[in-house]
Design a protein around this motif. Sequence first.
Motif, PDB file in Angstrom:
ATOM      1  N   CYS A  52       0.874  -1.176   0.000  1.00  0.00           N
ATOM      2  CA  CYS A  52       0.000   0.000   0.000  1.00  0.00           C
ATOM      3  C   CYS A  52       0.910   1.224   0.000  1.00  0.00           C
ATOM      4  O   CYS A  52       1.978   1.210   0.607  1.00  0.00           O
ATOM      5  CB  CYS A  52      -0.878   0.029   1.255  1.00  0.00           C
ATOM      6  N   GLN A  53       0.461   2.262  -0.688  1.00  0.00           N
ATOM      7  CA  GLN A  53       1.239   3.491  -0.781  1.00  0.00           C
ATOM      8  C   GLN A  53       0.414   4.648  -0.245  1.00  0.00           C
ATOM      9  O   GLN A  53      -0.794   4.686  -0.427  1.00  0.00           O
ATOM     10  CB  GLN A  53       1.614   3.757  -2.236  1.00  0.00           C
ATOM     11  N   GLU A  55       0.664   8.952  -0.048  1.00  0.00           N
ATOM     12  CA  GLU A  55       1.350  10.201  -0.359  1.00  0.00           C
ATOM     13  C   GLU A  55       0.705  11.308   0.465  1.00  0.00           C
ATOM     14  O   GLU A  55      -0.515  11.418   0.509  1.00  0.00           O
ATOM     15  CB  GLU A  55       1.231  10.549  -1.836  1.00  0.00           C
ATOM     16  N   LYS A  67      -3.856   7.756  -1.746  1.00  0.00           N
ATOM     17  CA  LYS A  67      -3.618   6.405  -1.241  1.00  0.00           C
ATOM     18  C   LYS A  67      -3.919   5.418  -2.346  1.00  0.00           C
ATOM     19  O   LYS A  67      -4.849   5.612  -3.133  1.00  0.00           O
ATOM     20  CB  LYS A  67      -4.503   6.122  -0.023  1.00  0.00           C
ATOM     21  N   ALA A  70       0.196  -0.626  -4.714  1.00  0.00           N
ATOM     22  CA  ALA A  70       1.420  -0.430  -5.486  1.00  0.00           C
ATOM     23  C   ALA A  70       2.239  -1.704  -5.502  1.00  0.00           C
ATOM     24  O   ALA A  70       2.103  -2.555  -4.621  1.00  0.00           O
ATOM     25  CB  ALA A  70       2.237   0.713  -4.893  1.00  0.00           C
ATOM     26  N   SER A  72       5.867  -3.406  -4.943  1.00  0.00           N
ATOM     27  CA  SER A  72       6.922  -3.047  -3.991  1.00  0.00           C
ATOM     28  C   SER A  72       8.038  -2.270  -4.672  1.00  0.00           C
ATOM     29  O   SER A  72       8.521  -1.271  -4.129  1.00  0.00           O
ATOM     30  CB  SER A  72       7.467  -4.287  -3.286  1.00  0.00           C
ATOM     31  N   CYS A  75       6.849   1.386  -5.498  1.00  0.00           N
ATOM     32  CA  CYS A  75       6.613   2.161  -4.285  1.00  0.00           C
ATOM     33  C   CYS A  75       7.926   2.542  -3.611  1.00  0.00           C
ATOM     34  O   CYS A  75       8.125   3.691  -3.207  1.00  0.00           O
ATOM     35  CB  CYS A  75       5.722   1.382  -3.320  1.00  0.00           C
ATOM     36  N   SER A  79       9.215   6.318  -3.069  1.00  0.00           N
ATOM     37  CA  SER A  79       9.417   6.863  -1.716  1.00  0.00           C
ATOM     38  C   SER A  79      10.851   7.346  -1.524  1.00  0.00           C
ATOM     39  O   SER A  79      11.087   8.387  -0.912  1.00  0.00           O
ATOM     40  CB  SER A  79       9.041   5.845  -0.646  1.00  0.00           C
ATOM     41  N   ILE A  95       6.136  10.151   0.579  1.00  0.00           N
ATOM     42  CA  ILE A  95       5.549   8.895   0.089  1.00  0.00           C
ATOM     43  C   ILE A  95       6.033   7.772   0.992  1.00  0.00           C
ATOM     44  O   ILE A  95       7.238   7.635   1.236  1.00  0.00           O
ATOM     45  CB  ILE A  95       5.962   8.615  -1.367  1.00  0.00           C
ATOM     46  N   SER A  96       5.090   6.990   1.494  1.00  0.00           N
ATOM     47  CA  SER A  96       5.454   5.857   2.339  1.00  0.00           C
ATOM     48  C   SER A  96       4.830   4.581   1.777  1.00  0.00           C
ATOM     49  O   SER A  96       3.794   4.612   1.116  1.00  0.00           O
ATOM     50  CB  SER A  96       5.016   6.087   3.783  1.00  0.00           C
ATOM     51  N   CYS A  97       5.478   3.470   2.057  1.00  0.00           N
ATOM     52  CA  CYS A  97       5.045   2.155   1.587  1.00  0.00           C
ATOM     53  C   CYS A  97       4.897   1.232   2.795  1.00  0.00           C
ATOM     54  O   CYS A  97       5.659   1.329   3.748  1.00  0.00           O
ATOM     55  CB  CYS A  97       6.077   1.554   0.648  1.00  0.00           C
ATOM     56  N   ASN A 104      -2.150   1.808   4.892  1.00  0.00           N
ATOM     57  CA  ASN A 104      -2.034   3.196   4.449  1.00  0.00           C
ATOM     58  C   ASN A 104      -3.181   4.060   4.966  1.00  0.00           C
ATOM     59  O   ASN A 104      -3.438   5.147   4.482  1.00  0.00           O
ATOM     60  CB  ASN A 104      -1.913   3.293   2.923  1.00  0.00           C
TER      61      ASN A 104
END
Length: 144
Positions: A52-53, A55, A67, A70, A72, A75, A79, A95-97, A104
Amino acid sequence: MCLLVFATLFGVLLEAGDALQIQCYQCEEMKHNDCSTPEYIVNCTVNVQDMCQKEVLVKPDGVHYRKSCASSGACLIASSGYQQFCTGKLNSVCISCCNTPLCNGPKRKRPVPSAATPTMRVTDRPLLLLLLMFLSTLMLLPLT
């Protein structure tokens, strides 16, 4: 007979590990993190979108969120590419994964696992497979 039991259990284990699907929140340009409700939950593409991503964009009119599901690779590249722009100030982009269901969404307190409802984590499968192999070896040894 023992071999048949082992083969069946091994097949079930492999089948359970083949199709990995994750659920994520998905939305575009939402304010106030309000797309973390059930109507925004989607099933990601099996064996393709495994993360899941999230932003977080800081704009003049406030904080906006994107959201999505994604892969891997995509993403993690995104990020790390935006790391320098993640300042928390105006025009910031973070941006986080993550790789657990609905990760997320909003930060939640971790539930305390109940002893009455054990769950099998993906990391437990190799241990279970090793245990099955050990037990099948014991069943094949001659009794003395």
